[in-house]
Design a protein around this motif. Structure first.
Motif, short mmCIF file in Angstrom:
data_model
loop_
_atom_site.label_atom_id
_atom_site.label_comp_id
_atom_site.label_asym_id
_atom_site.label_seq_id
_atom_site.Cartn_x
_atom_site.Cartn_y
_atom_site.Cartn_z
N LEU A 294 61.44 75.76 -8.51
CA LEU A 294 62.81 75.54 -8.96
C LEU A 294 63.66 74.90 -7.88
O LEU A 294 64.47 74.00 -8.15
CB LEU A 294 63.44 76.86 -9.40
CG LEU A 294 63.08 77.37 -10.79
CD1 LEU A 294 63.55 78.80 -10.97
CD2 LEU A 294 63.71 76.48 -11.87
N ALA A 295 63.51 75.37 -6.65
CA ALA A 295 64.28 74.80 -5.54
C ALA A 295 64.03 73.30 -5.43
O ALA A 295 64.95 72.51 -5.27
CB ALA A 295 63.91 75.52 -4.25
N LYS A 296 62.76 72.92 -5.53
CA LYS A 296 62.44 71.49 -5.45
C LYS A 296 63.02 70.73 -6.64
O LYS A 296 63.62 69.66 -6.48
CB LYS A 296 60.93 71.29 -5.39
CG LYS A 296 60.55 69.82 -5.24
CD LYS A 296 59.07 69.61 -5.17
CE LYS A 296 58.73 68.13 -5.03
NZ LYS A 296 57.27 67.89 -5.02
N ASP A 297 62.85 71.28 -7.85
CA ASP A 297 63.31 70.58 -9.05
C ASP A 297 64.84 70.44 -9.10
O ASP A 297 65.36 69.39 -9.50
CB ASP A 297 62.84 71.33 -10.29
CG ASP A 297 61.34 71.21 -10.52
OD1 ASP A 297 60.70 70.35 -9.87
OD2 ASP A 297 60.81 71.99 -11.33
N LEU A 298 65.56 71.46 -8.68
CA LEU A 298 67.01 71.46 -8.81
C LEU A 298 67.72 70.75 -7.67
O LEU A 298 68.80 70.18 -7.86
CB LEU A 298 67.53 72.90 -8.91
CG LEU A 298 67.13 73.68 -10.16
CD1 LEU A 298 67.60 75.13 -10.06
CD2 LEU A 298 67.71 73.03 -11.41
N TYR A 299 67.12 70.75 -6.50
CA TYR A 299 67.81 70.21 -5.31
C TYR A 299 67.26 68.84 -4.88
O TYR A 299 67.95 68.10 -4.19
CB TYR A 299 67.67 71.17 -4.14
CG TYR A 299 68.60 72.36 -4.23
CD1 TYR A 299 69.84 72.35 -3.59
CD2 TYR A 299 68.22 73.50 -4.92
CE1 TYR A 299 70.69 73.46 -3.65
CE2 TYR A 299 69.06 74.61 -4.99
CZ TYR A 299 70.29 74.57 -4.35
OH TYR A 299 71.13 75.67 -4.42
N PHE A 300 66.02 68.54 -5.24
CA PHE A 300 65.41 67.32 -4.71
C PHE A 300 64.84 66.47 -5.84
O PHE A 300 63.89 65.86 -5.79
CB PHE A 300 64.33 67.69 -3.69
CG PHE A 300 64.85 68.53 -2.55
CD1 PHE A 300 65.46 67.94 -1.45
CD2 PHE A 300 64.78 69.91 -2.62
CE1 PHE A 300 65.97 68.73 -0.41
CE2 PHE A 300 65.29 70.69 -1.58
CZ PHE A 300 65.89 70.11 -0.49
#
Length: 300
Positions: A294-300
């Motif tokens: 999720l961190a990768k999908d939402l921020y990057f």
């Protein structure tokens, strides 16, 4: 770029009977690399934290006992681990990893420590697999450097962040929010700035409704400039210690909501993984990996 703190010492070997809680730390980055969510460039290995930084949070008598391996047998039993130099090295490396993540979060919005979330460590004692409180150490470091002025700790592990509550009980610059199982350990709770106690068998609907009602109002009221998020996956219905009934999808939605609030309010967030004790290690690893995905999908 998404930055993730990990050092092989996070998963150092322990005597038989103690290895299961630790194995997830090496499996999480292995899985993320295998599936292509991250590359080796996303991972950095922290160095051990300096003593003077530890002493911003922990009492010197306690720290001296740790580094000299001189805890009493009772103090050692309370931590849940046999004390060793390698274990102390692990703790001070995790703490620096969380500090390093703060600077990456300031630059990129988010950074994650594969370990950490050692919220049962008090100023003067350890317990519950926690010797040093990585989030508290990092928060006090930020405050000492003037990097942050008001910090919100969002602790969504199934167990109350009792050590964190004790450390910051008289510090208005840090607001401690713990949403945890009412009937779960520790049975003697400390007092966070905000405690929400969940009944046994709390499901996705109730869990997410309470979080959605609470977190946005809390951010608006406290106006933090930095957030630490403890994303324990021991809220899962499969967890043998958790007593809640949150599905893996519900746990993932929890993380999504926290991240979306941080994004909306333009707040840097550092994530420490916290607990997870499902009988199948694959369930633990997948739920933790969802946080990174999720961190990768939402921020990057």
């Amino acid at each position: 770029m998404l930055k993730i703190a990990f050092d092989p010492i996070y998963a150092h070997p322990l005597p038989e009977g103690h290895r299961f809680p630790m194995i997830k730390y090496e499996l999480i980055p292995e899985q993320l690399l295998h599936e292509g969510t991250i590359t080796p460039d996303n991972i950095f290995a922290p160095v051990p934290v300096e003593e003077e930084i530890i002493l911003l949070t922990h009492q010197s008598d306690y720290w001296n006992k740790l580094k000299n391996l001189s805890l009493t047998p009772q103090e050692e039993r309370r931590t849940g681990f046999p004390l060793s130099q390698q274990l102390v090295q692990r703790e001070i490396t995790i703490a620096q990893g969380t500090i390093d993540c703060c600077y990456f979060a300031l630059k990129h919005g988010i950074a994650l420590n594969v370990a950490g979330g050692t919220h049962h460590a008090f100023t003067n004692k350890g317990e519950g697999f926690c010797l040093l409180n990585d989030i508290a150490i990092a928060a006090n470091y930020l405050l000492s450097k003037g990097v942050a002025l008001k910090i919100l700790i969002v602790d969504l592990d199934v167990h109350q962040g009792n050590g964190t509550a004790e450390i910051f009980q008289n510090n208005p610059a840090v607001f401690t929010f713990s949403m945890h199982g009412k009937g779960n350990w520790p049975y003697k709770k400390e007092r966070s700035d905000l405690d929400i106690e969940l009944p046994d068998n709390t499901d996705d609907k109730l869990y997410l409704a309470i979080l959605r009602e609470t977190l946005p109002l809390l951010i608006e009221k406290e106006k933090p400039d930095f957030i630490f998020y403890l994303s324990g996956v021991d809220i899962l219905e499969t967890d043998k210690l958790g007593k809640l009934s949150v599905s893996k999808a519900g746990c993932k939605e929890r993380d999504r909501f926290v991240f979306e609030q941080c994004i909306y309010h333009k707040l840097p967030v550092v994530v420490s993984m916290g607990g997870g004790y499902s009988p199948r290690v694959a369930d633990i690893v997948d739920a933790h990996c969802n946080t990174f995905r999720l961190a990768k999908d939402l921020y990057f």
